[in-house]
Each structure stands twice: as structure tokens, then as C-alpha cells.
Scaffold this motif. Structure first.
Motif, PDB file in Angstrom:
ATOM      1  N   THR A 195      26.110  33.206  37.274  1.00 53.36           N
ATOM      2  CA  THR A 195      27.445  33.841  37.868  1.00 53.36           C
ATOM      3  C   THR A 195      27.466  35.187  37.119  1.00 53.36           C
ATOM      4  O   THR A 195      27.056  35.552  35.995  1.00 53.36           O
ATOM      5  CB  THR A 195      28.712  32.882  37.343  1.00 53.36           C
ATOM      6  OG1 THR A 195      29.655  33.508  38.101  1.00 53.36           O
ATOM      7  CG2 THR A 195      28.979  32.575  35.942  1.00 53.36           C
ATOM      8  N   GLY A 196      28.129  36.220  37.930  1.00 55.79           N
ATOM      9  CA  GLY A 196      28.199  37.537  37.189  1.00 55.79           C
ATOM     10  C   GLY A 196      27.139  38.298  37.823  1.00 55.79           C
ATOM     11  O   GLY A 196      26.217  37.852  38.198  1.00 55.79           O
ATOM     12  N   LEU A 197      27.559  39.496  37.957  1.00 51.09           N
ATOM     13  CA  LEU A 197      26.767  40.490  38.370  1.00 51.09           C
ATOM     14  C   LEU A 197      26.924  41.840  38.075  1.00 51.09           C
ATOM     15  O   LEU A 197      27.966  42.486  37.719  1.00 51.09           O
ATOM     16  CB  LEU A 197      26.590  40.754  40.316  1.00 51.09           C
ATOM     17  CG  LEU A 197      25.523  41.323  41.049  1.00 51.09           C
ATOM     18  CD1 LEU A 197      24.423  40.402  40.860  1.00 51.09           C
ATOM     19  CD2 LEU A 197      25.975  41.312  42.334  1.00 51.09           C
ATOM     20  N   ILE A 198      25.477  42.608  37.634  1.00 53.49           N
ATOM     21  CA  ILE A 198      25.739  43.934  37.097  1.00 53.49           C
ATOM     22  C   ILE A 198      24.455  44.763  37.889  1.00 53.49           C
ATOM     23  O   ILE A 198      23.518  44.565  38.241  1.00 53.49           O
ATOM     24  CB  ILE A 198      25.221  44.164  35.816  1.00 53.49           C
ATOM     25  CG1 ILE A 198      26.218  43.089  34.665  1.00 53.49           C
ATOM     26  CG2 ILE A 198      25.296  45.432  35.095  1.00 53.49           C
ATOM     27  CD1 ILE A 198      25.841  43.300  33.479  1.00 53.49           C
ATOM     28  N   GLY A 199      25.208  45.823  38.483  1.00 48.83           N
ATOM     29  CA  GLY A 199      24.311  46.685  39.302  1.00 48.83           C
ATOM     30  C   GLY A 199      24.506  48.310  38.940  1.00 48.83           C
ATOM     31  O   GLY A 199      25.781  48.639  38.302  1.00 48.83           O
ATOM     32  N   PHE A 215      33.466  30.900  35.383  1.00 47.80           N
ATOM     33  CA  PHE A 215      32.083  30.332  34.897  1.00 47.80           C
ATOM     34  C   PHE A 215      31.487  29.565  36.104  1.00 47.80           C
ATOM     35  O   PHE A 215      30.200  29.050  35.873  1.00 47.80           O
ATOM     36  CB  PHE A 215      31.973  29.893  33.587  1.00 47.80           C
ATOM     37  CG  PHE A 215      31.786  30.835  32.543  1.00 47.80           C
ATOM     38  CD1 PHE A 215      31.151  31.942  32.740  1.00 47.80           C
ATOM     39  CD2 PHE A 215      32.758  30.723  31.626  1.00 47.80           C
ATOM     40  CE1 PHE A 215      31.244  32.941  31.547  1.00 47.80           C
ATOM     41  CE2 PHE A 215      32.775  31.762  30.445  1.00 47.80           C
ATOM     42  CZ  PHE A 215      32.267  33.078  30.619  1.00 47.80           C
ATOM     43  N   LYS A 216      32.176  29.412  37.309  1.00 46.30           N
ATOM     44  CA  LYS A 216      31.653  28.741  38.318  1.00 46.30           C
ATOM     45  C   LYS A 216      31.571  29.607  39.517  1.00 46.30           C
ATOM     46  O   LYS A 216      31.240  28.915  40.578  1.00 46.30           O
ATOM     47  CB  LYS A 216      32.407  27.347  38.606  1.00 46.30           C
ATOM     48  CG  LYS A 216      32.351  26.393  37.488  1.00 46.30           C
ATOM     49  CD  LYS A 216      33.239  25.039  37.873  1.00 46.30           C
ATOM     50  CE  LYS A 216      33.167  24.301  36.499  1.00 46.30           C
ATOM     51  NZ  LYS A 216      33.984  23.024  36.806  1.00 46.30           N
ATOM     52  N   GLU A 217      31.657  31.063  39.408  1.00 51.63           N
ATOM     53  CA  GLU A 217      31.565  31.682  40.613  1.00 51.63           C
ATOM     54  C   GLU A 217      30.127  32.157  41.200  1.00 51.63           C
ATOM     55  O   GLU A 217      29.793  33.214  41.583  1.00 51.63           O
ATOM     56  CB  GLU A 217      32.314  33.094  40.139  1.00 51.63           C
ATOM     57  CG  GLU A 217      33.607  32.933  39.317  1.00 51.63           C
ATOM     58  CD  GLU A 217      33.386  33.004  37.993  1.00 51.63           C
ATOM     59  OE1 GLU A 217      32.318  32.407  37.532  1.00 51.63           O
ATOM     60  OE2 GLU A 217      34.260  33.286  37.275  1.00 51.63           O
ATOM     61  N   PHE A 218      29.695  30.793  41.542  1.00 48.33           N
ATOM     62  CA  PHE A 218      28.201  31.082  42.093  1.00 48.33           C
ATOM     63  C   PHE A 218      28.118  31.656  43.433  1.00 48.33           C
ATOM     64  O   PHE A 218      27.262  32.417  43.719  1.00 48.33           O
ATOM     65  CB  PHE A 218      27.500  29.585  41.961  1.00 48.33           C
ATOM     66  CG  PHE A 218      27.495  29.196  40.705  1.00 48.33           C
ATOM     67  CD1 PHE A 218      27.114  29.615  39.383  1.00 48.33           C
ATOM     68  CD2 PHE A 218      28.248  27.703  40.278  1.00 48.33           C
ATOM     69  CE1 PHE A 218      27.266  28.899  38.066  1.00 48.33           C
ATOM     70  CE2 PHE A 218      28.406  27.209  39.164  1.00 48.33           C
ATOM     71  CZ  PHE A 218      27.845  27.720  37.915  1.00 48.33           C
ATOM     72  N   ASP A 253      37.119  35.488  39.147  1.00 49.72           N
ATOM     73  CA  ASP A 253      37.387  33.860  38.956  1.00 49.72           C
ATOM     74  C   ASP A 253      39.081  33.693  39.726  1.00 49.72           C
ATOM     75  O   ASP A 253      39.889  34.610  39.404  1.00 49.72           O
ATOM     76  CB  ASP A 253      37.499  33.304  37.647  1.00 49.72           C
ATOM     77  CG  ASP A 253      38.143  34.290  36.608  1.00 49.72           C
ATOM     78  OD1 ASP A 253      38.341  35.331  36.832  1.00 49.72           O
ATOM     79  OD2 ASP A 253      38.507  33.623  35.454  1.00 49.72           O
ATOM     80  N   ALA A 254      39.003  32.462  40.025  1.00 52.34           N
ATOM     81  CA  ALA A 254      40.336  32.109  40.535  1.00 52.34           C
ATOM     82  C   ALA A 254      40.869  30.949  39.644  1.00 52.34           C
ATOM     83  O   ALA A 254      40.511  30.808  38.373  1.00 52.34           O
ATOM     84  CB  ALA A 254      40.154  31.267  41.900  1.00 52.34           C
ATOM     85  N   LEU A 255      42.114  30.471  39.934  1.00 52.89           N
ATOM     86  CA  LEU A 255      43.010  29.724  39.133  1.00 52.89           C
ATOM     87  C   LEU A 255      42.957  28.336  39.521  1.00 52.89           C
ATOM     88  O   LEU A 255      43.029  28.228  40.660  1.00 52.89           O
ATOM     89  CB  LEU A 255      44.241  30.378  38.983  1.00 52.89           C
ATOM     90  CG  LEU A 255      44.608  31.490  38.050  1.00 52.89           C
ATOM     91  CD1 LEU A 255      45.802  32.330  38.455  1.00 52.89           C
ATOM     92  CD2 LEU A 255      44.609  31.139  36.569  1.00 52.89           C
ATOM     93  N   PRO A 312      32.753  37.507  35.581  1.00 51.67           N
ATOM     94  CA  PRO A 312      33.397  35.988  35.909  1.00 51.67           C
ATOM     95  C   PRO A 312      34.254  35.782  34.666  1.00 51.67           C
ATOM     96  O   PRO A 312      34.461  36.554  33.772  1.00 51.67           O
ATOM     97  CB  PRO A 312      32.113  34.950  35.491  1.00 51.67           C
ATOM     98  CG  PRO A 312      31.195  35.809  34.478  1.00 51.67           C
ATOM     99  CD  PRO A 312      31.496  37.303  34.862  1.00 51.67           C
ATOM    100  N   ALA A 313      35.158  34.623  34.923  1.00 51.49           N
ATOM    101  CA  ALA A 313      35.785  34.136  33.914  1.00 51.49           C
ATOM    102  C   ALA A 313      36.832  34.796  32.982  1.00 51.49           C
ATOM    103  O   ALA A 313      36.876  34.940  31.866  1.00 51.49           O
ATOM    104  CB  ALA A 313      34.731  33.517  32.757  1.00 51.49           C
TER     105      ALA A 313
END
Length: 389
Positions: free
Chosen positions: A57-61, A30-33, A79-81, A135-136
Motif C-alpha cells: 500500500t502507498g505509492l511514490i513516483g 494500511f489496507k489501501e491495496f 485512507d478512509a475512516l 496510506p494510514a
């Protein structure tokens, strides 16, 4: 060389560089800006219509060809760890304590690369494509969020597909299963409270450490003695906390873990038995308890017809049937509650790179970049090889 191969090769260097930037600059759930911005900016020259989401954050196309065609969702998690990277890659993480140790940078780049390629092959499309950059996944919240956004924006999805890296599968291969793919899971935290006391006088206390050890021992027997062995369940206690001194019986003991199974009924059975046993034991011992369950994720059960359709559109030599499902969980399962879905593995093990065979979430694991071309090729075959409904 086919037109498809030429188009993929045209974009491949850019896709690899895109992936390496994501790996250098990983972002937590939730920080994947920045990741979201990089994807949107990189695809702004395509025909894909992107939608404004509720969060940043997040994208839909959507790439629409014909409203009478099925709408196929292709999902990549971003997202990463919270892991400190210990590889020797030239593009290792520059974000201290954060790493793409589960290959989500590969997943995102597969969907990103597929978007680039299929945009150039628009005339050959046999589906409408919904690109989902989610995201997330690691905190099991992203799929629910994206599902809500799909409904809010009234974006149709008939079927949905995902890839996940797999370090035990050779690069160039795609792993599949026709039914059970990944386990469902839930976390649990159990806190025991009792009258503490002196280590020399255990008879005057209700020792919560003793009670915890008793409950944990019982938990290990649920799988072997109470659950149906035809639907396996795994229960692991991963942490325990109690006490400060060797000669003091503490007043509290807490422990927690996870319950995993391909059967929602087995998960429910385990939860009920843990609670009933704890209740009876604490009542007998004049102690108290509190149990909390968290992060429930359903099992990933692939749709057999979709798996077969996907394989039949591609090169059969690429596809490898996985003999065993994974006890790991994946929030892709939440999409499968509403849509026909299938999850696939993409092999990331390289012959001469031992670190590529390390476990997911390892700080030393590396992933084959050739895997991205393998997955993109399969997605293009499917998107251009299907029949009109």
C-alpha cells in the motif's frame, strides 16, 4: 483559455470519475491495496517513475526534469475512516462501515489529477516533482512509513506540500497560514486500581471512580492555571469505563483522551502534571495507577517562505488567509521534521448544499468536487512558475 486550462479540462471528467470510484470503494489505514493499484494503473501512461515500496500500500513516483532543480513533494493521503456513510450520493460507500468522511479521496484525486496534468506540461516544469500517495494518515503511521521509504530509496525531497479539505471554506478558495496551521497531539490512557467494596462503606475502599473524577477535574485546570496562555493547550477526556452495579465500588477505573497544542513544551507540561498529580493522589489514597501515551504527532508549523512562494505563483483572488489555526492534528507534521513544508486548506463548502458545511468525520458530510480543479490549478501554477535554483 490558457494551455494550462485546456489541459486540466481535458482530464477533469476522468479525475472526477476516479474520485467517485475511490469514494465508492474506501479502504481503511494500511489496507489501501486497491486504491494503490488504481493510482498506479491510471498513471502508467505517464513519464512518472514509480518505485516498489516495502508494503503493498502507498505509492511514490518521481517526475524529474533537471537534477539542478528542487525536488518538490506533493502528498495526498488515501485512507478512509471506520464510519457508516449516511449521505444520499449516487456514489456513496459500498464498503459497509467504511467512508471517506475526511476527504482523503479528494486529496488523492488532487495529486492524481495533478500528475496527469503536469505530465502533459512537462516542458514547462520548473521543479522535479515527487508524488506521494500516502496510506494510514488517520492512525498517524503513514507519514513515518513513507519517510522511511524515501530514505531507503534515496529519493530527494527539498520541499513538500499538501492540501486538506475544509468544510468551512467556500469552494474555489484555498486557505493558508504562514506559521502555525495544526496542533500537535498525543493520546493518553490512565488506569486506576484500588480496593473496591460496598457502596454503603466508601471509607473502607480507595474508590477509583472518585479518584478519576478528581484527576479529570484537575486536568481541566492545567490549561487555565498552569500552562502559558500564549501557547494554548486543549485536554479532552473522551472515554471513561468503570463499574457494573450501582451498589458496588469497583476495583478499577480507566479513562482516556487527548492533549493538543501548537507548543511541544505545553504538551510535555500537561503530561508531566497529569502524571505527578495522579502519583501523589494515588499514594495518598493507597491506590495504584498506570498511564500510557500513544500516537504522538508534532504540530504543523508552515514554512513562511514556501507559503509565500506558492501564493505568489497563483491567482491571488483564490487564496484566503485563515484567521485561526486548527486544533486538529495531521501526520504531515512528520515530513516537516526533515523537509521544508506547507499545508493548505482547499474549500469544499457548496452554497446550496448544507451537508458540505458539516464537520470532517461526519457520516453525512459531502465535499465539493470543484475543489479538485482549484487545487490542481494552484499546484500547476507553482510547478511551472518557479525559478531555477
Amino acid at each position: 483559455m490558457t494551455v494550462k486550462d485546456e489541459v486540466i479540462d481535458t482530464h477533469l471528467e476522468h479525475i472526477i470519475n476516479f474520485r467517485r470510484r475511490l469514494h465508492r470503494e474506501p479502504e481503511l489505514s494500511f489496507k489501501e491495496f486497491q486504491t494503490t493499484n488504481l493510482i498506479e494503473n491510471g498513471l502508467e501512461d505517464t513519464q512518472i517513475k514509480f518505485y516498489d515500496l516495502s508494503e503493498k500500500t502507498g505509492l511514490i513516483g518521481v517526475l524529474e526534469k533537471d537534477p539542478s532543480y528542487d525536488y518538490i513533494g506533493v502528498r495526498g493521503d488515501m485512507d478512509a475512516l471506520p464510519v457508516t456513510e449516511m449521505t444520499n450520493l449516487d456514489f456513496k460507500s459500498e464498503n459497509e462501515g467504511v467512508m471517506h468522511a475526511c476527504g482523503h479521496d479528494i486529496h488523492t484525486s488532487i495529486v492524481y489529477g495533478f500528475a496527469k496534468v503536469i505530465n502533459d506540461m512537462y516542458d514547462d516544469l520548473k521543479y522535479n516533482i515527487v508524488f506521494i500517495f500516502q496510506p494510514a494518515e488517520e492512525v498517524l503511521g503513514g507519514a513515518k512509513y513513507i519517510k522511511e521509504e524515501l530514505k531507503r530509496l534515496e529519493i530527494p525531497v527539498d520541499k513538500i506540500i499538501m492540501f486538506h479539505t475544509w468544510p468551512t471554506l467556500e469552494e474555489g478558495l484555498i486557505g493558508y497560514r504562514e506559521e502555525d496551521m495544526m496542533a500537535g497531539s498525543t493520546g493518553f490512557n490512565l488506569k486506576l486500581t484500588a480496593k473496591g467494596g460496598h457502596a454503603a462503606h466508601p471509607d473502607t475502599t480507595a474508590d477509583p471512580i472518585y479518584l478519576a473524577s478528581n484527576i479529570i477535574q484537575f486536568i481541566q485546570g492545567i490549561a487555565s492555571r498552569f500552562n502559558d496562555p500564549a501557547t494554548p493547550v486543549v485536554i479532552t477526556v473522551g472515554q471513561i469505563d468503570a463499574g457494573e452495579k450501582n451498589n458496588v465500588i469497583p476495583g478499577e477505573c480507566s479513562f482516556g483522551g487527548t492533549i493538543r497544542s501548537f507548543s511541544e513544551q505545553s504538551i510535555k507540561l500537561a503530561k508531566n502534571m497529569i502524571e505527578e498529580y495522579t502519583k501523589d493522589l494515588t499514594e495518598m489514597s493507597d491506590a495504584g495507577y498506570d498511564i500510557e501515551y500513544s500516537k504522538y504527532c508534532p504540530p504543523v508549523i508552515n514554512n513562511q517562505e514556501l507559503v509565500e512562494d506558492f501564493i505568489n505563483c497563483g491567482d491571488p483572488s483564490v487564496f484566503h488567509e485563515l484567521k485561526e489555526p486548527s486544533m486538529g492534528s495531521e501526520d504531515f507534521a512528520f515530513y516537516m521534521q526533515d523537509y521544508v513544508g506547507a499545508a493548505f486548506r482547499v474549500g469544499t463548502k457548496m452554497k446550496d448544499v448544507k451537508e458540505s458545511g458539516y464537520s470532517l468525520h461526519s457520516p453525512e458530510v459531502v465535499f465539493s468536487e470543484k475543489s479538485m480543479k482549484t487545487a490542481i490549478n494552484a499546484l500547476v501554477n507553482f510547478a511551472t512558475g518557479a525559478k531555477k535554483k
